[in-house]
Design a protein around this motif. Structure first.
Motif, short mmCIF file in Angstrom:
data_model
loop_
_atom_site.label_atom_id
_atom_site.label_comp_id
_atom_site.label_asym_id
_atom_site.label_seq_id
_atom_site.Cartn_x
_atom_site.Cartn_y
_atom_site.Cartn_z
N LEU B 282 -45.04 -14.02 -107.29
CA LEU B 282 -45.20 -14.57 -108.67
C LEU B 282 -46.46 -15.17 -108.84
N ILE B 285 -49.36 -12.49 -109.40
CA ILE B 285 -49.58 -11.91 -110.80
C ILE B 285 -49.47 -13.04 -111.82
N GLY B 286 -49.84 -14.08 -111.55
CA GLY B 286 -50.25 -14.90 -112.62
C GLY B 286 -49.28 -16.14 -112.95
N TRP B 287 -48.40 -16.13 -112.09
CA TRP B 287 -47.63 -17.52 -112.31
C TRP B 287 -48.43 -18.80 -111.77
N THR C 86 -55.63 -19.45 -112.62
CA THR C 86 -54.32 -18.62 -112.83
C THR C 86 -54.11 -18.01 -114.16
N ARG C 89 -56.53 -14.92 -113.85
CA ARG C 89 -55.85 -14.09 -113.26
C ARG C 89 -55.03 -13.25 -113.82
N ARG C 90 -54.24 -14.10 -114.75
CA ARG C 90 -53.16 -13.36 -115.65
C ARG C 90 -53.50 -12.50 -116.76
N GLU C 91 -54.51 -13.25 -117.35
CA GLU C 91 -55.02 -12.32 -118.53
C GLU C 91 -56.15 -11.48 -118.34
N GLY C 94 -55.23 -7.03 -113.63
CA GLY C 94 -53.90 -6.36 -113.15
C GLY C 94 -53.97 -5.80 -111.68
N PRO C 115 -45.03 -10.67 -115.02
CA PRO C 115 -46.27 -11.34 -115.36
C PRO C 115 -46.03 -11.85 -116.73
N ARG C 162 -46.51 -2.90 -113.78
CA ARG C 162 -46.69 -4.30 -114.01
C ARG C 162 -47.93 -4.70 -114.07
N ASN C 166 -49.71 -6.88 -118.82
CA ASN C 166 -50.56 -7.96 -119.33
C ASN C 166 -51.71 -7.59 -120.33
#
Lengths: 105, 385, 234
Positions: B282, B285-287, C86, C89-91, C94, C115, C162, C166
């Motif tokens: 988690l 992957i961006g949590w 974070t 990383r999320r935006e 991948g 995500p 996955r 995003n």
């Protein structure tokens, strides 16, 4: 994505049941306070009853508030432990000075 | 929305480990149900005692002889009546009767005719004439008698005496009257063979409540061989029901509670390698750390809130709708006749809040705090696993 | 060398030391300076233990450098707070991990959605996105199944889905072909090529010749002992 809805609905349902029970109990209590409770209080007054009739296993458990202070095999303060009732009710707490001190006269 | 989504994921993650989680909920619910039942029952009983026994005599005067409870001379009444502020002073005659037939104990009570006004919670009438009696529901049940039947008791000379049952107290009054057998006073004196001029004890009415202990002191000084018991002391006796010192059931239960805490702690804190990996994924992957903690918070909340609410519902139904069948054996002890409880639903909301606080908060904390360490580690570890 | 703001990823003397000042100190990345442009297919090539994965995790904002500077899309990420890191990383990224790193007992759909949970999109939009991507990868009929029940190749596709959900600019893949046979590796490379055509920047750490000799690779960075040994454009 419907899981949280199920959870919220179930939780709300439980809260509703609980509130329902509480309201019912309150209503029932009102009714009892209007009828049964005063009747029982009156009974206690008319018959001069001092205790709840719960433990009939020994004479000092039947009337814990009137118990013999120095009855045989009864070693204050943990004497009530001889009977199962003693595990549920502690020995009476009397206002000690009135009864244990010898009077000055 | 974000919050609900994380709740959603928490639910799905709990569902994935449903066997473990349902067993935790089951044990947790049981714990709350038992704890709740004890507290509800105790509170109800205490309130019942203080409400009903408000009708008890202001003062009961016993006589002590050689350190034992003894019969009190009736002539004491005259002197006690002279104390200022004292109303009616009456002698009471009562005693215990062991019924060898059924192995149970009855309380036999002699009544002045003056006391027999209109009595509620009674079917039939109070005994007025010689040879009549009224019995409590417990006695009626165990001796299988009803109004119009005969009740045979063995007196002090080992002779069977026949009484006619003219009244039975109703089930609703059983918490007061269950084991009672009420006679006219003369009958009781004769039955027990009490000596002339003696009574079991004396009840004293005091007009001003604040003077009760003063009056008690005066009586004690007047008759040093007496022991006055005030109504406050009588009611206080029932405050000691299930108190922490003597509540053996609570003690036994406490060990169960501790066992559960250990289980819960173990289940909630022992983050398995699998769960740790999941947290790592988690994070990778961006949590955010706070998202992960929120997830764990929801997991703990779902379990403990569900268990708390279910447990509380069970406790209410158990105590107030079914008369606490699982707890009454503990109350009953070795008593042979025992009232058929209908607990009056006195409820203490504060107490319920305390149960909630003591169960939900520690569980949530024990879920969130241990996952903290996992949640703050660098997500990079996942790449190396 | 380009200015930090022009390149998509720009590092300067980046060093990563594990267990500093302990007997088992490891200098995994040692003063590395690389540049990766938008639209590149960059390959980090080298034997295992050469620092590929460490560099990948530094570039991917999964860990912080011990010293040096890293710019992603013009922002100095070495100095950002944990939650901003974070967010980037999320935006922006991948990830496709060597071990896939899927939640084995969750469904395919759930894994792909993972995500998106902290983003706070509407559930319908989340599902739409996921389904579109799963369709593109040809595994939409698997979406209710548990990941545990899928074959290795299918799991790989779930991992790719996955990574895409995003809509990141950069796809980071660590040894993506390690567990695949030749045929499946070729399939994967075709997928990555497609993504590159759609404008995504792709960074792959690998020691598989099938990957680094592929025609679509635009930049090869050879690593050894934590340092860049050679860098060439093709």
């Amino acid at each position: 994505m419907v899981r949280h809805r199920i959870f919220i609905v179930l939780t709300a349902l439980k809260v509703a049941i609980l509130i329902g029970i509480l309201l019912y109990c309150r209503g029932h209590l009102r009714v009892l306070e209007g009828s049964e409770v005063p009747a029982k209080r009156a009974l206690s007054r008319q018959l001069g009853l001092t205790d709840l009739s719960i433990w009939t296993e020994a004479r000092y458990t039947r009337h814990p508030s009137q118990a013999d202070f120095f009855a045989p095999f009864q070693d204050f303060p943990s004497s009530l432990e001889h009977f199962p009732a003693g595990s549920v009710v502690a020995p009476p707490r009397f206002a000690a000075p009135v009864r244990t001190e010898p009077s000055p006269e | 929305m974000r919050r609900l989504l994380i709740l959603d994921y928490a639910l799905s993650s709990l569902w994935r480990r449903r066997y473990k989680n349902f067993s935790i909920i089951a044990v947790f619910t049981l714990t709350v149900a038992v704890l709740g039942s004890i507290l509800l029952l105790t509170h109800s009983l205490k309130m019942e005692a203080s409400e009903i026994l408000a009708g008890a005599p202001d003062l009961v005067v016993q006589r002590m002889s050689a350190g034992r409870h003894d019969l009190i001379p009736v002539r004491y009444i005259e002197e006690i009546e002279k104390i200022p502020g004292v109303g009616a002073v009456k002698s009471r005659c009562w005693g215990y009767y062991y019924d060898a037939l059924t192995g149970s104990n009855f309380t036999l009570l002699g009544l002045d005719e003056t006391a027999t006004h209109e009595i509620h919670l009674l079917e039939g009438s109070m005994p007025k004439a010689e040879g009549q009696c009224a019995v409590g529901p417990g006695v009626a049940r165990i001796r299988n008698v009803k109004v119009g039947d005969e009740l045979i008791l063995i007196d002090s000379t080992n002779t069977g005496v026949v009484f006619e049952v003219v009244g039975t107290f109703t089930e609703e009054s059983s918490i007061l009257t269950n084991d009672l057998v009420v006679f006219p006073k003369d009958d009781l004196v004769w039955f027990f063979g009490l000596p002339e001029g003696r009574a079991t004890d004396i009840t004293v009415e005091v007009f001003n409540e604040s003077e009760v202990s003063t009056v008690a002191g005066k009586i004690k000084r007047m008759y040093p061989d007496t022991r006055p018991i005030t109504r406050r002391e009588i009611v206080q006796t029932y405050d000691a029901v299930f108190n922490w010192r003597s509540g053996m059931m609570l003690t036994v239960f406490l060990s169960a509670l501790i066992a559960f805490s250990i289980l819960a702690w173990d289940k909630a804190t022992g983050i398995s390698a699998e769960e740790r990996r999941e947290v790592g994924i988690l994070k990778a992957i961006g949590w955010d750390t706070s998202d992960v903690l929120e997830l764990k918070f929801w997991e703990g909340t779902v379990i403990s809130l569900t268990s708390f609410l279910l447990g509380l519902i069970f406790a209410f139904v158990h105590v107030f709708f079914f008369g606490a069948p699982l707890l009454t054996p503990v109350l009953k002890g070795w008593s042979v006749i025992f009232p058929d409880f209908h607990f009056t639903p006195y409820i203490d909301l504060y107490q319920i809040a305390v149960i909630g606080f003591l169960t939900v908060v520690p569980y949530v904390a024990s879920t969130v705090i241990p996952s903290w360490k996992t949640a703050v580690t660098d997500p990079e570890e996942v790449m190396r696993s | 060398m380009k200015e930090p703001a022009e390149a998509l990823i720009w590092t300067e003397d980046v060093t990563k030391v594990y267990n500093p000042r302990l007997p088992d100190e490891v200098r995994a990345v040692d003063r590395v300076s690389v540049t990766i442009d938008r639209g590149d297919v960059a390959v980090l090539k080298g034997p295992s233990g050469s620092g590929k994965t460490s560099l990948l995790s530094l570039i991917g904002c999964m860990s912080r450098p011990t010293s040096g500077r890293i710019f992603v899309d013009g922002r100095d990420v070495a100095k950002l707070s944990e939650s901003l890191l974070t967010a980037i990383r999320r935006e922006t990224f991948g990830f496709i991990f060597q071990q896939y790193n899927l939640v084995p007992d969750a469904s395919v759909l759930e894994n792909v959605l993972l995500p998106l949970y902290p983003v706070g999109l509407r559930p319908s939009e989340m599902k739409q996105r996921a389904n579109r991507i799963l369709e593109g990868l040809g595994i939409e009929n698997r979406r209710r199944l548990k990941v545990r029940k899928l074959s290795g190749g299918e799991q790989q596709r779930v991992a790719i889905a996955r990574a895409l959900v995003n809509e990141p600019d950069i796809i980071v893949a660590d040894e993506p072909t390690a567990h695949l046979d030749r045929q499946r590796s070729a399939d994967l490379l075709r997928v990555l090529e497609d993504l590159n055509m759609q404008g995504k920047t792709i960074i792959i750490a690998t020691h598989d010749a099938q990957v680094y000799d592929h025609v679509f690779v635009t930049r090869t960075i050879e690593m050894g002992d934590g340092r860049v040994e050679a860098e060439r454009l093709s």
